[in-house]
Write a protein that holds these residues in place. Structure first.
Motif, PDB file in Angstrom:
ATOM      1  N   GLN A   1       5.233   4.002  20.824  1.00 28.25           N
ATOM      2  CA  GLN A   1       5.675   4.980  19.828  1.00 28.25           C
ATOM      3  C   GLN A   1       5.976   4.231  18.542  1.00 28.25           C
ATOM      4  O   GLN A   1       5.870   3.008  18.484  1.00 28.25           O
ATOM      5  N   VAL A   2       6.361   4.944  17.497  1.00 33.72           N
ATOM      6  CA  VAL A   2       6.837   4.298  16.279  1.00 33.72           C
ATOM      7  C   VAL A   2       8.234   3.744  16.547  1.00 33.72           C
ATOM      8  O   VAL A   2       9.096   4.444  17.097  1.00 33.72           O
TER       9      VAL A   2
ATOM     10  N   PRO B   1      -0.120   8.944   9.708  1.00 26.47           N
ATOM     11  CA  PRO B   1      -1.466   8.350   9.625  1.00 26.47           C
ATOM     12  C   PRO B   1      -1.471   6.830   9.519  1.00 26.47           C
ATOM     13  O   PRO B   1      -2.427   6.176   9.942  1.00 26.47           O
ATOM     14  N   ALA B   2      -0.411   6.226   8.976  1.00 25.27           N
ATOM     15  CA  ALA B   2      -0.385   4.769   8.774  1.00 25.27           C
ATOM     16  C   ALA B   2       0.417   4.041   9.842  1.00 25.27           C
ATOM     17  O   ALA B   2       0.713   2.856   9.688  1.00 25.27           O
ATOM     18  N   GLN B   3       0.744   4.688  10.927  1.00 22.05           N
ATOM     19  CA  GLN B   3       1.667   4.113  11.904  1.00 22.05           C
ATOM     20  C   GLN B   3       1.113   2.878  12.627  1.00 22.05           C
ATOM     21  O   GLN B   3       1.880   2.068  13.154  1.00 22.05           O
ATOM     22  N   SER B   4      -0.205   2.693  12.633  1.00 24.28           N
ATOM     23  CA  SER B   4      -0.812   1.542  13.314  1.00 24.28           C
ATOM     24  C   SER B   4      -1.345   0.519  12.317  1.00 24.28           C
ATOM     25  O   SER B   4      -2.340  -0.154  12.565  1.00 24.28           O
TER      26      SER B   4
ATOM     27  N   GLN C   1       0.829  -1.199   0.000  1.00 23.25           N
ATOM     28  CA  GLN C   1       0.000   0.000   0.000  1.00 23.25           C
ATOM     29  C   GLN C   1       0.871   1.260   0.000  1.00 23.25           C
ATOM     30  O   GLN C   1       1.858   1.329   0.752  1.00 23.25           O
ATOM     31  N   PRO C   2       0.531   2.263  -0.801  1.00 26.01           N
ATOM     32  CA  PRO C   2       1.352   3.486  -0.860  1.00 26.01           C
ATOM     33  C   PRO C   2       1.546   4.146   0.497  1.00 26.01           C
ATOM     34  O   PRO C   2       2.625   4.671   0.782  1.00 26.01           O
ATOM     35  N   GLU C   3       0.527   4.104   1.357  1.00 25.74           N
ATOM     36  CA  GLU C   3       0.658   4.750   2.661  1.00 25.74           C
ATOM     37  C   GLU C   3       1.685   4.051   3.549  1.00 25.74           C
ATOM     38  O   GLU C   3       2.306   4.684   4.415  1.00 25.74           O
TER      39      GLU C   3
ATOM     40  N   VAL D   1       8.546  -0.749  10.250  1.00 25.46           N
ATOM     41  CA  VAL D   1       8.262   0.272  11.260  1.00 25.46           C
ATOM     42  C   VAL D   1       6.768   0.299  11.577  1.00 25.46           C
ATOM     43  O   VAL D   1       5.921   0.135  10.689  1.00 25.46           O
ATOM     44  N   ILE D   2       6.457   0.503  12.844  1.00 27.98           N
ATOM     45  CA  ILE D   2       5.067   0.490  13.299  1.00 27.98           C
ATOM     46  C   ILE D   2       4.988   1.128  14.675  1.00 27.98           C
ATOM     47  O   ILE D   2       5.984   1.170  15.410  1.00 27.98           O
ATOM     48  N   ARG D   3       3.828   1.624  15.032  1.00 30.92           N
ATOM     49  CA  ARG D   3       3.619   2.097  16.402  1.00 30.92           C
ATOM     50  C   ARG D   3       3.339   0.883  17.279  1.00 30.92           C
ATOM     51  O   ARG D   3       2.434   0.089  17.006  1.00 30.92           O
TER      52      ARG D   3
END
Length: 356
Positions: free
Chosen positions: A221-222, A168-171, A81-83, A248-250
């Motif tokens: 956090q991320v 916006p896509a961190q989760s 996904q682009p995000e 990477v992710i929250r």
């Protein structure tokens, strides 16, 4: 998918999670060196010698330009996904601005408005380029105690720099997230012996009892989320660079340390000393809470089971790539065995460390 899908332990359900599985189950279509050479020229204005690099989801190529620059061309999986890619790119840009002394890849801007390449099946593939970081992967060196201190210190600096980062896509849905540890029960069947399956089941049960109930309360956090021996570049004594921000992710910040420490548990000859070194190095920058410290050993075990489970499942789906997919398994099984033997000692050390 060929694997029973149970909602138990899923971080997210529905199409998001299905997409996350597809990215790992279905390999990205092959791209020739000739196509990669053309893409580098057409989208970044660069020419030079192109060679293949490994990757879990992207098709990666090293580009040594005629001008002397060294870069990595990354051509995304068509299902990416682009995000998600924007999240990874935003992290690299943020780190560059927040702490320029951190040795992480630098993202390059393309010379075209939209860097999207269509493969032979007509699928759009997002194209990116980053600088190539020199150095020897930790997997090719002994994990000495001083080196583990440096690893912890680098990871602490990285997490400190990302503490205020948001996207916006961190989760997003990601199989490689410890929140999905219980989902690994779908993959234990791929372990070859009953003893291995029993060990993994016990480790997951400990995670569910000790970590799952408090996970949502831990500082989050991320995070990098993949500080393994192939993504850490080093010399004999110190870390020289960190690569691969694809996961990477929250998430709970201690998850980052648990991942790094879990791989150290299977490397070198002094697992307890190595663990304490990476913990001490990390806490020079980040002060962990007592709750985070208490969760650390069970998180480490769950990550090792996750590494073994996901790689075994993926290898069963893509036998041609088994060698690359399972490259961490020897370290993971050794780490899991050592972790099991050191459980009581680790708990005592965590109590002492928390009280210090």
């Amino acid at each position: 998918m060929g694997v029973p899908v149970s909602s138990t332990g899923m971080e997210k359900t529905g199409t998001d999670f299905e997409t996350a599985l597809i990215l790992l189950e279905q390999p990205s279509r092959s791209i020739s060196v000739e196509d990669a050479t053309r893409i580098a020229h057409d989208m970044f204005g660069m020419t030079g010698v192109v060679s293949r690099l490994p990757g879990e989801r992207d098709r990666n190529f090293r580009l040594r330009t005629t001008q002397g620059g060294d870069y990595v061309l990354k051509i995304a999986h068509c299902a990416e996904q682009p995000e998600m890619l924007d999240l990874q790119d935003s992290v690299l840009r943020y780190l560059r601005a927040k702490d320029p002394t951190l040795a992480v890849p630098e993202l390059l801007a393309p010379s075209v408005p939209q860097a999207v390449w269509r493969d032979g099946a007509g699928e759009g593939r997002i194209v990116r380029m980053v600088t190539f970081l020199p150095g020897t992967p930790l997997g090719n060196r002994p994990a000495t105690v001083p080196l583990c201190t440096s690893i912890g210190g680098m990871l602490g600096r990285l997490d400190q720099a990302l503490a205020d980062f948001h996207h916006p896509a961190q989760s997003h849905a990601l199989l490689w997230n410890l929140r999905n540890a219980a989902y690994m029960r779908n993959f234990i069947r791929y372990f070859p012996t009953g003893a291995q399956r029993a060990l993994a089941s016990g480790v997951l049960a400990a995670f569910e009892q000790q970590v799952q109930p408090v996970m949502a309360t831990l500082p989050a956090q991320v995070i990098h989320n993949d500080f393994n021996v192939h993504n850490i570049l080093c010399s004999d004594q110190v870390i020289e660079g960190v690569i691969d921000f694809g996961d990477v992710i929250r998430a709970p910040r201690v998850q980052d340390l648990a991942i790094a420490a879990s791989y150290m548990m299977g490397s070198g000859t002094q697992p307890l000393e190595q663990f304490m070194a990476i913990l001490s190095g990390y806490c020079q920058t980040v002060a962990l809470t007592r709750a985070e410290l208490a969760c650390l050993p069970a998180m480490m075990g769950a990550r090792l089971v996750m590494s073994l489970g996901i790689s075994s499942w993926r290898a069963s789906r893509n036998p041609a790539d088994t060698e690359y997919i399972t490259r961490n398994q020897a370290i993971a099984w050794q780490g899991l065995s050592r972790l099991e033997a050191l459980q009581d000692t680790l708990r005592d050390r965590m109590l002492t460390f928390a009280a210090a």
